[in-house]
Enzyme design. Structure first.
Site, mmCIF file in Angstrom:
data_model
loop_
_atom_site.group_PDB
_atom_site.id
_atom_site.type_symbol
_atom_site.label_atom_id
_atom_site.label_comp_id
_atom_site.label_asym_id
_atom_site.label_seq_id
_atom_site.Cartn_x
_atom_site.Cartn_y
_atom_site.Cartn_z
ATOM 1 N N SER A 1 0.845 -1.187 0.000
ATOM 2 C CA SER A 1 0.000 0.000 0.000
ATOM 3 C C SER A 1 0.884 1.241 0.000
ATOM 4 O O SER A 1 2.111 1.160 0.008
ATOM 5 C CB SER A 1 -0.915 0.008 1.230
ATOM 6 O OG SER A 1 -0.143 0.146 2.406
ATOM 7 N N LYS A 2 0.239 2.394 0.024
ATOM 8 C CA LYS A 2 0.979 3.660 0.013
ATOM 9 C C LYS A 2 1.906 3.796 1.216
ATOM 10 O O LYS A 2 2.956 4.424 1.121
ATOM 11 C CB LYS A 2 -0.001 4.837 -0.012
ATOM 12 C CG LYS A 2 -0.760 4.985 -1.325
ATOM 13 C CD LYS A 2 -1.702 6.169 -1.272
ATOM 14 C CE LYS A 2 -2.481 6.323 -2.574
ATOM 15 N NZ LYS A 2 -3.434 7.455 -2.510
ATOM 16 N N ARG A 3 1.514 3.214 2.341
ATOM 17 C CA ARG A 3 2.345 3.378 3.537
ATOM 18 C C ARG A 3 3.686 2.676 3.399
ATOM 19 O O ARG A 3 4.601 2.936 4.181
ATOM 20 C CB ARG A 3 1.603 2.885 4.771
ATOM 21 C CG ARG A 3 1.296 1.409 4.789
ATOM 22 C CD ARG A 3 0.368 1.058 5.966
ATOM 23 N NE ARG A 3 -0.018 -0.336 5.953
ATOM 24 C CZ ARG A 3 0.679 -1.302 6.511
ATOM 25 N NH1 ARG A 3 1.819 -1.013 7.125
ATOM 26 N NH2 ARG A 3 0.266 -2.553 6.473
#
Length: 517
Positions: free
Chosen positions: A290-292
């Site tokens: 994911s973006k994290r």
């Protein structure tokens, strides 16, 4: 191609109403059927349509956002497999979700694939423009008893789901309307596919191996919603059959859809394609990417200065390998790529390695290509764009070794492009001292009359000043570097002065001398 082990009661295998060209490329196989699944016609075999065509793969994104790492890798595997087998790569946009699909997302997907140089051979095809085909096939299934109307309301279905969970049962549809007579009068309803209740559906997956699903654990899939719109699993089967897709290569999050889709292929009289379910990409903490984890969309990587082939090279190694080789040309990828070398374990996203690969490809760019690649980033930052391409290429090439992205390259090269530079206060305090004024003045005077202005002649001027003041090169080069670049880190000072040119070099030396107390 392996077929699922189960047929359907009352089967009459008929091909969908495909185009004449598509029908001409098909063959019919007769498959024997034994036991209770024997067709009602009494004939001991059923017709399955198969295809006589080369490899055909497809990438079928949903346009509900930008193209991200996982989707780009799926597209790449399909592209390379098709190219390596002399086949066709088909692009299809699965935009039946009217609420989430946007024109902006479609444009971003096409833009991303084009930037990555994954050229498609056919398409893009849009599912939203093919609704009549899907509805027609649903009506055929209804007419043959392979689908049925379901009048259960959303509230009733939710109550059934909660009851199943409370009883520790799998929350699948219980078949309430399966044998219910159709009601006249147009009462709202969905259309469900009548699955086989017994037996197994087998997938001989090209990555995972044999996977078996018990049909009793599946449910009767909705193929048309109450508003008449078709669902994903139904559309994708019809599209893949009609487009003669031979291999479906996709993420293993789709594996649970596959038994339902195989049953739909059989009901439509079509041989299923070969399936290859590729493990997902995980973040460094082994959770879904994911973006994290630092992952971005393809266009975001482009806009932060990544090169397309660097991204391609990184993506292909997320789950595929060829010995210990890390760096591949596109021609090598097409030649070497094979599903046999796709691993069963998830790939782990490593942004540092991606950056390392990009730096490698950046260093390999010839100077003219480097200048062309950097121009959009100059314009975006409102930096002067020189008309002299050769000069720009030479300036950028001096920073090529230490830059990891095109954005870094442009920022490192900023001092070449602007007339006024900001001098780092810490560097000025350390290197622009009173003791450096005499050698700087001598250097400035000799540079003012230097002919010709070249790297070699500039070096000789430095040598003269160093000898005159008994200095090491660093004791003079660092004050000059701070004066003309604004920082204490730059390419070789002789080359920097040569590229800056006499006028700007002298102006910056004068300004620096004027600031020394």
């Amino acid at each position: 191609m392996p077929l699922a082990a189960t047929a359907f009661p009352g089967y009459r295998r008929e091909a969908p109403a495909l185009s004449k060209a598509r029908q001409d490329s098909q063959l019919r196989l007769r498959v024997p059927v034994q036991g209770p699944q024997r067709p009602a016609s009494g004939r001991g075999e059923i017709d399955i349509v198969t295809h006589s065509h080369p490899v055909r793969t497809r990438f079928a994104p949903s346009p509900s956002g930008y193209l991200h790492i996982g989707g780009a890798r799926t597209a790449l595997f399909n592209f390379l497999f098709a190219r390596g087998h002399g086949g066709a790569f088909v692009l299809r946009i699965e935009d039946t979700d009217r609420e989430r699909s946007t024109e902006e997302s479609i444009a971003a997907i096409l833009e991303s694939l084009t930037w990555l140089e994954m050229t498609w051979d056919e398409g893009p095809f849009f599912q939203s423009r093919r609704t009549a085909l899907y509805v027609g096939e649903a009506e055929r299934l209804l007419a043959r008893g392979l689908a049925y109307p379901c009048y259960c309301t959303a509230e009733e279905l939710e109550a059934k789901r909660k009851a199943a969970l409370a009883e520790s049962r799998k929350p699948v549809y219980d078949g309430t309307c399966r044998d219910r007579a159709p009601e006249p009068g147009g009462r709202p309803h969905t259309v469900r596919f009548r699955r086989p209740l017994e037996g197994e559906t087998v997938i001989d997956d090209l990555v995972k191996g044999r996977v078996v699903f018990r049909n009793a654990e599946l449910d009767d899939l909705i193929i048309l919603r109450s508003d008449g719109s078709p669902t994903y699993n139904f559309c994708v089967v019809i599209d893949d059959a009609e487009m003669r897709i031979s291999h479906v290569i996709r993420g293993d999050d789709h594996l649970t859809n596959t038994p339902r889709q195989i049953q739909l292929y059989q009901a439509l009289g079509q041989a299923p394609p070969a399936f290859a379910h590729v493990p997902l990409i995980l973040g460094g903490d082994k959770t879904r990417l994911s973006k994290r984890h630092g992952a971005m969309s393809v266009t975001a990587y482009r806009d932060t200065g990544f090169l397309p082939h660097a991204l391609v090279n990184y993506l292909v190694r997320l789950g595929w390998s060829y010995g210990d080789q890390e760096i591949f040309s596109l021609s090598e990828l097409i030649e070497y790529f094979s599903l046999d070398n796709v691993g069963r374990a998830a790939g782990v996203f490593n942004p540092e390695k991606m950056l390392w690969l990009n730096a490698h490809y950046l260093r390999q760019l010839p100077a003219p290509e480097l200048a062309r690649a950097a121009r959009p980033f100059l314009e975006e930052r409102a930096l002067p764009v020189p008309g002299d391409d050769a000069w720009l290429a030479r300036a950028l090439a001096t920073e090529q070794e230490r830059a990891k992205t095109l954005v870094e390259l442009v920022e490192f090269s900023r001092f070449y492009l602007v007339d006024e530079i900001a001098i780092d206060p810490a560097a000025a305090k350390k290197f622009l001292k009173a003791e450096s004024v005499p050698p700087l003045r001598m250097l400035r005077e000799r540079l003012a009359t230097l002919e010709p202005w070249t790297t070699e002649t500039i070096e000789r001027v430095f040598d003269h000043a160093l000898e005159a003041f008994d200095l090491t090169l660093g004791r003079l080069a660092q004050p000059v570097r701070v004066a003309v670049t604004g920082t204490s880190v730059s390419p070789g000072i002789f080359e920097v002065l040569d590229i800056l040119g006499r006028e700007r070099a002298l102006a910056r030396l004068d300004r620096a001398l004027g600031t020394i107390a």
